[in-house]
Design a protein around this motif. Sequence first.
Motif, short mmCIF file in Angstrom:
data_model
loop_
_atom_site.label_atom_id
_atom_site.label_comp_id
_atom_site.label_asym_id
_atom_site.label_seq_id
_atom_site.Cartn_x
_atom_site.Cartn_y
_atom_site.Cartn_z
N THR A 66 0.84 -1.20 0.00
CA THR A 66 0.00 0.00 0.00
C THR A 66 0.88 1.25 0.00
O THR A 66 2.10 1.17 0.15
N GLU A 67 0.22 2.40 -0.19
CA GLU A 67 0.94 3.67 -0.27
C GLU A 67 1.03 4.34 1.10
O GLU A 67 0.03 4.39 1.83
N VAL A 68 2.21 4.88 1.41
CA VAL A 68 2.35 5.66 2.65
C VAL A 68 2.87 7.05 2.33
O VAL A 68 3.56 7.26 1.34
N SER B 208 -1.49 2.13 -15.47
CA SER B 208 -2.83 2.59 -15.10
C SER B 208 -2.87 4.10 -14.90
O SER B 208 -3.72 4.79 -15.46
N HIS B 209 -1.92 4.60 -14.08
CA HIS B 209 -1.94 6.05 -13.83
C HIS B 209 -1.40 6.84 -14.99
O HIS B 209 -1.71 8.01 -15.16
N MET B 210 -0.57 6.19 -15.81
CA MET B 210 -0.12 6.84 -17.03
C MET B 210 -1.29 7.03 -17.99
O MET B 210 -1.53 8.10 -18.51
N ILE C 146 5.67 4.72 -2.40
CA ILE C 146 5.59 6.17 -2.17
C ILE C 146 4.91 6.76 -3.40
O ILE C 146 5.37 6.54 -4.53
N GLY C 147 3.85 7.51 -3.20
CA GLY C 147 3.12 8.08 -4.33
C GLY C 147 3.85 9.24 -4.97
O GLY C 147 4.81 9.79 -4.41
N ALA C 148 3.36 9.61 -6.14
CA ALA C 148 4.02 10.64 -6.95
C ALA C 148 3.96 12.03 -6.32
O ALA C 148 4.82 12.87 -6.57
N ARG C 149 2.93 12.26 -5.51
CA ARG C 149 2.84 13.57 -4.85
C ARG C 149 3.78 13.63 -3.64
O ARG C 149 4.19 14.70 -3.22
N THR C 150 4.09 12.46 -3.09
CA THR C 150 4.96 12.40 -1.92
C THR C 150 6.44 12.40 -2.31
O THR C 150 7.25 13.07 -1.66
N VAL D 150 -0.50 -2.69 -11.89
CA VAL D 150 -1.72 -2.40 -12.64
C VAL D 150 -2.91 -2.40 -11.69
O VAL D 150 -3.04 -3.26 -10.82
N GLU D 151 -3.81 -1.42 -11.88
CA GLU D 151 -4.99 -1.36 -11.03
C GLU D 151 -6.07 -2.31 -11.54
O GLU D 151 -6.43 -2.31 -12.72
N SER D 152 -6.56 -3.12 -10.62
CA SER D 152 -7.59 -4.09 -10.98
C SER D 152 -8.65 -4.14 -9.88
O SER D 152 -8.32 -4.15 -8.68
C1 PEP Z 1 -2.03 5.05 -6.79
O1 PEP Z 1 -1.17 4.23 -7.12
O2 PEP Z 1 -3.17 4.73 -6.47
C2 PEP Z 1 -1.68 6.48 -6.88
C3 PEP Z 1 -2.32 7.41 -6.16
O3 PEP Z 1 -0.72 6.71 -7.75
P1 PEP Z 1 0.16 8.02 -8.10
O4 PEP Z 1 0.89 8.39 -6.86
O5 PEP Z 1 1.04 7.49 -9.19
O6 PEP Z 1 -0.77 9.09 -8.61
#
Ligand code: PEP
Length: 364
Positions: free
Chosen positions: A89-91, A204-206, A110-114, A230-232
């Motif tokens: 998961t994302e932190v 997916s996010h691309m 780590i997400g792209a905004r972090t 990949v998001e599923s």
């Molecule tokens: C995610 O993977 O759900 C996500 C928010 O991705 P990103 O940080 O790439 O926008």
Amino acid sequence: MSHELDIIPGTEWGFFTLPRPMCIAGPCSAESEEQVMETAAGLNAFGIHVYRAGIWKPRTHPGSFEGVGTPGLKWLKKVKEVYGMKVCTEVASEKHVLECIKYGVDIIWIGARTSANPFLMQEVANALEGTDIPVLVKNPVNPDIDLWIGALERLNKAGLKKLGVIHRGFSTSAPILYRNDPGWRMAIEMRTRYPQLTFFADPSHMAGDRRYLLELSQRAMDLGLDGLMVESHCRPDQALSDAKQQLTPAALQDLLESLVIRENTSENQAYKEGIDALRAQIDVIDDNLLKSLADRMEISRKIGLYKKEHNVAILQAGRWDNVLEGVKERARSLGLSEEFAEAVFNAIHDESVRRQNEVLEGRR
Ligand code: PEP
Ligand code: MN
């Protein structure tokens, strides 16, 4: 300055089995126990072993679904117990990290905004110190390779060696087909600088739209990347976040089966894989060349308008001679022949003059 990273490759983390692609799949967000378990069952059935689900979601607008928070971690724990899958998961904060450790999350990303925020990166790195949890760092939302490397360095300095990256493209205001600009050049650059880093793409996010997932996944494989995230979702259209880009587990299985993966099992195969990776790089550069040409022609059109308003003639021979001299000199310094540069730029100039004429005659 070179920034060294001390990395343990993904193949030694005990999560991923070759052949490529190493695959991480699961919903954008954990929404309910049923949705988490049903999606995991669908994915586990065809051999996906690493499950993703967002627990805390970084959303653009407040009031959008911001994730279920800690209760979702219990569902991920259940996925581990029932299916024996690894979960990730994302932190984005110390609190997130501590919760993940408590509930036995196997991998974090780590997400792209972090990754774009050094304060948060340092907080996360400090909270992880003393653990050996694998961490996958998404590229920052803006195409800044140093920011991306800096995020990895902070983790590495905190003693984390099981590090990988996820290329998910970049925010852009340009009108493009995809949600994010794939910006593959930066992936190639990162891959070249740190070949030891396990490298995922996140089509997916691309893409932002499930229609483009196959082409982007194939491109990632042709560039030689190791894996895909990949998001599923068991019911994509009802997803509380990123509904348009999610695939059912069955559709993901189809996608993975349609990928053409070239492994280097023989000398000849190695050659083929090498040439495919180079050709994929050429495709990316050609695409960028075309985009630059289109941008340049749009400026020519504006210059045409401007000249028209000020009643100035289109062709100003002296100006072009100067430009061409400069181009030839620059070409030489880049190891290109002058004749080649001259031919290319004369063709560009001819088209530019043609565009400006169209403006003058009111055709554009
Ligand atoms: C995610 O993977 O759900 C996500 C928010 O991705 P990103 O940080 O790439 O926008
Ligand atoms: Mn998402």
